[in-house]
Design an enzyme around this catalytic site. Structure first.
Site, short mmCIF file in Angstrom:
data_model
loop_
_atom_site.label_atom_id
_atom_site.label_comp_id
_atom_site.label_asym_id
_atom_site.label_seq_id
_atom_site.Cartn_x
_atom_site.Cartn_y
_atom_site.Cartn_z
N ASP A 1 0.85 -1.19 0.00
CA ASP A 1 0.00 0.00 0.00
C ASP A 1 0.89 1.25 0.00
O ASP A 1 1.91 1.31 0.69
CB ASP A 1 -0.91 0.00 1.24
CG ASP A 1 -2.06 0.98 1.11
OD1 ASP A 1 -3.22 0.53 1.02
OD2 ASP A 1 -1.79 2.22 1.10
N ASN B 1 -12.80 -3.16 2.90
CA ASN B 1 -13.65 -1.98 3.11
C ASN B 1 -14.73 -1.99 2.03
O ASN B 1 -14.42 -2.14 0.84
CB ASN B 1 -12.82 -0.70 3.02
CG ASN B 1 -11.87 -0.55 4.19
OD1 ASN B 1 -12.18 -0.96 5.31
ND2 ASN B 1 -10.69 0.00 3.95
N GLN C 1 -13.95 2.79 1.60
CA GLN C 1 -13.52 2.27 0.28
C GLN C 1 -13.32 3.45 -0.67
O GLN C 1 -14.24 4.24 -0.89
CB GLN C 1 -14.56 1.30 -0.30
CG GLN C 1 -14.06 0.65 -1.59
CD GLN C 1 -15.04 -0.36 -2.20
OE1 GLN C 1 -16.14 -0.57 -1.70
NE2 GLN C 1 -14.60 -0.99 -3.29
N SER C 2 -12.10 3.56 -1.17
CA SER C 2 -11.79 4.69 -2.07
C SER C 2 -11.40 4.20 -3.45
O SER C 2 -11.39 4.98 -4.40
CB SER C 2 -10.66 5.53 -1.47
OG SER C 2 -9.50 4.76 -1.30
N VAL C 3 -11.05 2.93 -3.58
CA VAL C 3 -10.73 2.36 -4.89
C VAL C 3 -11.74 1.26 -5.16
O VAL C 3 -11.87 0.31 -4.37
CB VAL C 3 -9.29 1.81 -4.93
CG1 VAL C 3 -9.00 1.17 -6.28
CG2 VAL C 3 -8.27 2.91 -4.64
N HIS D 1 -10.34 -5.31 -3.09
CA HIS D 1 -8.99 -5.56 -2.58
C HIS D 1 -9.05 -5.94 -1.11
O HIS D 1 -9.85 -5.42 -0.35
CB HIS D 1 -8.09 -4.33 -2.78
CG HIS D 1 -8.69 -3.05 -2.29
ND1 HIS D 1 -9.61 -2.35 -3.03
CD2 HIS D 1 -8.50 -2.34 -1.17
CE1 HIS D 1 -9.96 -1.26 -2.37
NE2 HIS D 1 -9.32 -1.23 -1.22
N HIS E 1 -7.03 -5.82 2.29
CA HIS E 1 -5.89 -5.24 2.99
C HIS E 1 -5.31 -6.30 3.92
O HIS E 1 -6.06 -6.94 4.67
CB HIS E 1 -6.32 -4.07 3.88
CG HIS E 1 -6.83 -2.87 3.16
ND1 HIS E 1 -6.07 -1.72 3.01
CD2 HIS E 1 -8.03 -2.61 2.58
CE1 HIS E 1 -6.80 -0.81 2.36
NE2 HIS E 1 -7.98 -1.31 2.09
#
Ligand code: AMP
Ligand code: ZN
Length: 113
Positions: free
Chosen positions: A30, A86, A93-95, A99, A101
């Site tokens: 990240d 997320n 969640q931004s992308v 995914h 983590h």
């Protein structure tokens, strides 16, 4: 998918620090680590997020989780790590490419914020 940051990373169009790769998954550090180990494991197939995942994606999501477990074992952080998905903007969640983590290498608080 054309306009997806993580698809571009998987395709090598945007640089990343690769941690692991196989037929189904790609894992990289990240860019803004929240723990000594903070790795993102993504399916090579573009899936927008957990709530958009279909039954046919079940194995892929399991693959990502097991890839995270293997990385945790290699990094010797099995005394305590967390895998996190997320889901949605209120969870951070931004992308919008699914995914996992992998966070570890320090004490982790519960519940997460
Ligand atoms: P989330 O907030 O759950 O959607 O997670 C997105 C994660 O992607 C965040 O932890 C970001 O720090 C990380 N991130 C964003 N851009 C990059 C990038 N170019 N390379 C690596 N990680 C990134
Ligand atoms: Zn994507």
């Amino acid at each position: 998918m054309n306009d997806c940051l993580f698809c571009k990373i998987i395709d090598g169009k945007i640089p990343s620090k690769k941690v692991y790769e196989d037929e189904h998954t790609y894992a990289f550090d990240d860019i803004n680590p929240q723990a000594p180990t903070h790795v993102l494991v993504v399916p090579k197939k573009h899936v927008r997020g957990l709530k958009e995942a279909a039954a046919e994606d079940a194995q892929l999501i399991g693959y990502c989780q097991l890839a995270a477990a293997n990385i945790a074992r290699q990094r010797n952080i099995e005394d305590g790590y967390r895998t996190v998905l997320n889901v949605g903007p209120r969870a951070g969640q931004s992308v919008f490419h699914l995914h996992v983590h992998l966070l570890g290498g320090r004490n982790l608080q519960w519940p997460p914020g």
